[in-house]
Scaffold this motif. Sequence first.
Motif, PDB file in Angstrom:
ATOM      1  N   LEU A 192     -12.071   2.368   2.166  1.00 10.87           N
ATOM      2  CA  LEU A 192     -11.514   1.860   0.910  1.00 10.87           C
ATOM      3  C   LEU A 192     -10.098   1.329   1.109  1.00 10.87           C
ATOM      4  O   LEU A 192      -9.487   0.848   0.162  1.00 10.87           O
TER       5      LEU A 192
ATOM      6  N   ALA B 226      -4.034   1.527  -3.188  1.00 13.16           N
ATOM      7  CA  ALA B 226      -3.272   0.282  -3.170  1.00 13.16           C
ATOM      8  C   ALA B 226      -1.955   0.414  -3.915  1.00 13.16           C
ATOM      9  O   ALA B 226      -1.125  -0.496  -3.880  1.00 13.16           O
TER      10      ALA B 226
ATOM     11  N   ARG C 148      -4.632   3.888   4.928  1.00 17.13           N
ATOM     12  CA  ARG C 148      -4.072   3.813   6.269  1.00 17.13           C
ATOM     13  C   ARG C 148      -4.161   5.186   6.905  1.00 17.13           C
ATOM     14  O   ARG C 148      -4.309   6.194   6.232  1.00 17.13           O
TER      15      ARG C 148
ATOM     16  N   LEU D 268       0.822  -1.200   0.000  1.00 17.07           N
ATOM     17  CA  LEU D 268       0.000   0.000   0.000  1.00 17.07           C
ATOM     18  C   LEU D 268       0.862   1.258   0.000  1.00 17.07           C
ATOM     19  O   LEU D 268       0.940   1.972   0.982  1.00 17.07           O
TER      20      LEU D 268
ATOM     21  N   ASP E 262      -3.284  -1.102  12.396  1.00 11.47           N
ATOM     22  CA  ASP E 262      -4.077  -0.247  11.514  1.00 11.47           C
ATOM     23  C   ASP E 262      -3.679  -0.466  10.057  1.00 11.47           C
ATOM     24  O   ASP E 262      -4.518  -0.602   9.179  1.00 11.47           O
ATOM     25  N   ARG E 263      -2.366  -0.539   9.822  1.00  9.16           N
ATOM     26  CA  ARG E 263      -1.871  -0.693   8.462  1.00  9.16           C
ATOM     27  C   ARG E 263      -2.336  -2.008   7.850  1.00  9.16           C
ATOM     28  O   ARG E 263      -2.754  -2.069   6.699  1.00  9.16           O
ATOM     29  N   GLN E 264      -2.277  -3.066   8.679  1.00  2.00           N
ATOM     30  CA  GLN E 264      -2.672  -4.385   8.171  1.00  2.00           C
ATOM     31  C   GLN E 264      -4.178  -4.455   7.921  1.00  2.00           C
ATOM     32  O   GLN E 264      -4.628  -4.986   6.919  1.00  2.00           O
TER      33      GLN E 264
ATOM     34  N   ALA F 137      -6.057  -1.952   7.193  1.00  2.00           N
ATOM     35  CA  ALA F 137      -6.328  -1.143   6.002  1.00  2.00           C
ATOM     36  C   ALA F 137      -6.097  -1.961   4.750  1.00  2.00           C
ATOM     37  O   ALA F 137      -6.873  -1.904   3.793  1.00  2.00           O
ATOM     38  N   GLU F 138      -5.044  -2.758   4.755  1.00  2.00           N
ATOM     39  CA  GLU F 138      -4.777  -3.564   3.566  1.00  2.00           C
ATOM     40  C   GLU F 138      -5.845  -4.642   3.366  1.00  2.00           C
ATOM     41  O   GLU F 138      -6.240  -4.930   2.243  1.00  2.00           O
ATOM     42  N   VAL F 139      -6.324  -5.225   4.478  1.00  2.00           N
ATOM     43  CA  VAL F 139      -7.394  -6.220   4.355  1.00  2.00           C
ATOM     44  C   VAL F 139      -8.653  -5.568   3.781  1.00  2.00           C
ATOM     45  O   VAL F 139      -9.299  -6.102   2.873  1.00  2.00           O
ATOM     46  N   ARG F 140      -9.018  -4.388   4.282  1.00  2.00           N
ATOM     47  CA  ARG F 140     -10.188  -3.680   3.744  1.00  2.00           C
ATOM     48  C   ARG F 140     -10.008  -3.405   2.269  1.00  2.00           C
ATOM     49  O   ARG F 140     -10.910  -3.573   1.456  1.00  2.00           O
ATOM     50  N   ASN F 141      -8.795  -2.962   1.928  1.00  2.00           N
ATOM     51  CA  ASN F 141      -8.532  -2.576   0.547  1.00  2.00           C
ATOM     52  C   ASN F 141      -8.635  -3.774  -0.398  1.00  2.00           C
ATOM     53  O   ASN F 141      -9.215  -3.684  -1.479  1.00  2.00           O
ATOM     54  N   GLN F 142      -8.070  -4.920   0.032  1.00  2.00           N
ATOM     55  CA  GLN F 142      -7.948  -6.060  -0.876  1.00  2.00           C
ATOM     56  C   GLN F 142      -9.155  -7.000  -0.845  1.00  2.00           C
ATOM     57  O   GLN F 142      -9.442  -7.654  -1.831  1.00  2.00           O
TER      58      GLN F 142
END
Lengths: 427, 227
Positions: A340, B111, A343, A27, B74-76, B78-83
Motif C-alpha cells: 500500500l 500517504a 516505506r 509520505l 525504497d522510499r521512492q 513506496a511512494e510510486v506504489r502508494n500513488q
Amino acid sequence: MEHRRAIDQIALPDCSKPRNPGENCGLVMFFRDFLHLTIDSLTAHRLRTFLTTLGIAVGIAAVVLLTSIGEGLRQFMLSEFTQFGTNLVAINPGRATTAGTSMGIFGTERPLTIEDAEALKRLPYVRAVVPFVQGNAEVEAGNRHRRTTIFGAGTQLPEAFSMAVGLGHFLPDDNPVTPRAFAVLGSKMRHELFGKANPLGQRITISGSRYRVIGVMESKGTVLGFDLDDTVYIPAARALSLFNRDSLFEIDVLYDEQTPVDRVVQGINRTLEERHGREDFTITTQQQMLDVLGSILNVLTVSVAAIGGISLLVGAIGIVTIMTIAVNERSSEIGLLRALGARQSQVLGLFLGEAVAVAAIGGLSGLVLGMGTAWLLHLALPALPVHTPLSYVVMAEVIAVTIGLVAGVLPARRAAQLDPVEALRAE
Amino acid sequence: MIELSDIHRDFQVGDQKVHALDGVSLTIGAGEYLSIMGPSGSGKSTLLNLIGLLDRPTSGVYRLDGQDVTALSDRQQAEVRNQRIGFVFQAFHLVPRLTAAENVELPLILAGVPPVQRGQRVEQALAAMSLSDRSRHKPEQLSGGQRQRVAIARATVMQPTVLMADEPTGNLDHKSGQDVVRILEQLSSNGITLIVVTHDGEIGRRARRQLHMLDGRLESDSGTGNA
C-alpha cells in the motif's frame, strides 16, 4: 539531465511549495494516526500486552523501590553526620593514616594537650576550637545517683557543633588550664537528677568532685545510637584529671567556610608540628569523612539498583520475545502495508512504536507500583527511611523507554527488511 | 506507459538458480485491460510483483511513464506504489482488527493525507463498491465477496493509474467472483489500467489482451487491444 528530473518528479514530494494548514509533505504519517495504529495492535492482544507491560512494570518498580530505600538510607546517614556542620576538622593523637607501624608502640608520641588547643585558636581562619575528652562517671545530686557519659569540652562546643543551650549558659571562658568547677547537663540528665525543679546553681558531685550546674543543653536526641542528652559537660582540663589522662581524645576545629580546607589543614599541621617536633597526630576533615561515607552509600544504592536492573532485563527480553512473535504473526500485514506504499522506515517506526509504548506504559505503572510500595513500607516501618528523588523517577521512565527502543529495534528491523513478496505469501 | 525490456528475475533455490522470468519484454498502454495466464510456476506472479514494484528484476529495464523505476530507492518506490498502483490479492489481505472503513483508510494514512479529507474519500470508495452500510464492520463480519470489494475500495482510494489483481476470484464462490470481475471491468472502462493474473481461463479470456506465460517466458500475446 531530463531523466533525473523526471524521477524526482514522481518520487520525491515537493516540500518547497506552501501547503494547506495541517497538510503533510509527502509520505509522512500524522502522529495521531501512528498512535492510533500502535494502540490498535496493542489492544488486539490484551493479555499478551498486559503481561509484557507487567514484566517491565515489575522491573521498574523493583528499581524504584530499591533505590528509594538506598537513597533514604544515604540521606539519613548523611544528615546524621552533617548536623554538626561540614566545616569541621578533627585532630586525634597518633599517626594513623601513613603506611607502616604506628610510632605509638614505642610510646614516643606526645599527648594532645589543652595548650595545643589554645595554640590552634590563634590561627586566623579558625572560629572555634573544642578540646574533647570522654569517659563514664557516677553523678550525684542530692540523693539521686546516675552513671553516665561525661564530656570534657571547651567553651566553644555549642558553636562548633551547632548545639543550643536551653537554660542558663554553657561553660564560661575561664583559664583553660585551671577552669572553675562548673557543669552543664544534657536535657535527659537534668530530668533524671532534678525532675521539674530548676537545676541552675545546684551542686552535683562527679566521682567525688563537686560542680555547680550553670546550664542545660537543648535536646539533641540520639546520633548514630549515642544519646547526647544523657550526658554532663564539664571543662576539658577537669575531665583530664577526673579520668587521670594526659592526652585529649580529640581537638575539633571549626573554620571559616570561605577558607579552603587544605589551607586549614596546612595551618594546623604547621602549628602542631612546631609544638610537637613532628607529625604525631592525625587530621580528619569532615569532608573526607563525608566523602568516604557518601561513596560507600552510593555503591550501596547503585548495587541495589543493579539488582532491580536484573528484573528489568528480564522484562526487556519479554518485549523482544513478544515483538518477534508479532512480526512473524503479522508478516502478511507487513507485506500489505508495503504494497500500500509504506516505506521501510514506516514499518520500522510502527513496530518500534509498539515496543516503546509497551515499555513506557510499563515504566509508568512500575513507577506508581514502586512508589506506592515505598510509601506503604514507610507507613509500616516508619524507622526505615525511604526517599524517592524526582530525578530517579524521570530516570526510571527514560530507562524504560530506552529499553523499549533497544528491545524493539531488532524485531522492528526484521519487520522493515522483510521481502514484501515473501511477507504477502505468509499466512 | 509500462515498458519492460528483457527482464530477468533469478531466484536461488538451494544451489540451483531458477529463472522465474527469462527475458520478458512487454509494453502495456494506458487504460489497457490485460490478463496474464499460465500454469503455476510459470512466472506470472513474479511478473505482477515486478510491475507492482514489490520486487526488483535481476536484470533488464522497467520504465513507468518513460522513467526507469528499477533504480528508485525504497522510499521512492513506496511512494510510486502508494500513488499509482493498486493491489487486489487472492487472500484479500484485510487487517482483521480494523473495520472496513479503517482498512480502506490505510493508504491515505500512509500517504499523510489530513484526517478531514480522508473521511470523504473513504466514504466515496466504499459507496462505489455498494458497501456504505458495512463501513463499521470488521472483516470477519463480512462475506468473501464483500471482503474483496473492501479490498478493491482500498486499492482504488488513492485513484491509482494501474490496478493489479492477483487471482482476485480465487477465494470466492462463482457468483461473488462474477461480481468482483464486473466491478474490476467497470473500473477498467473508467480508464484504469487493469492487469489480472489468473489461471482461470474463463476469467482470463474476458480481457481484451491476453498473455500466456510458460517457464518464465511470454508464450503468446493476443496483441494490443486498445479500446
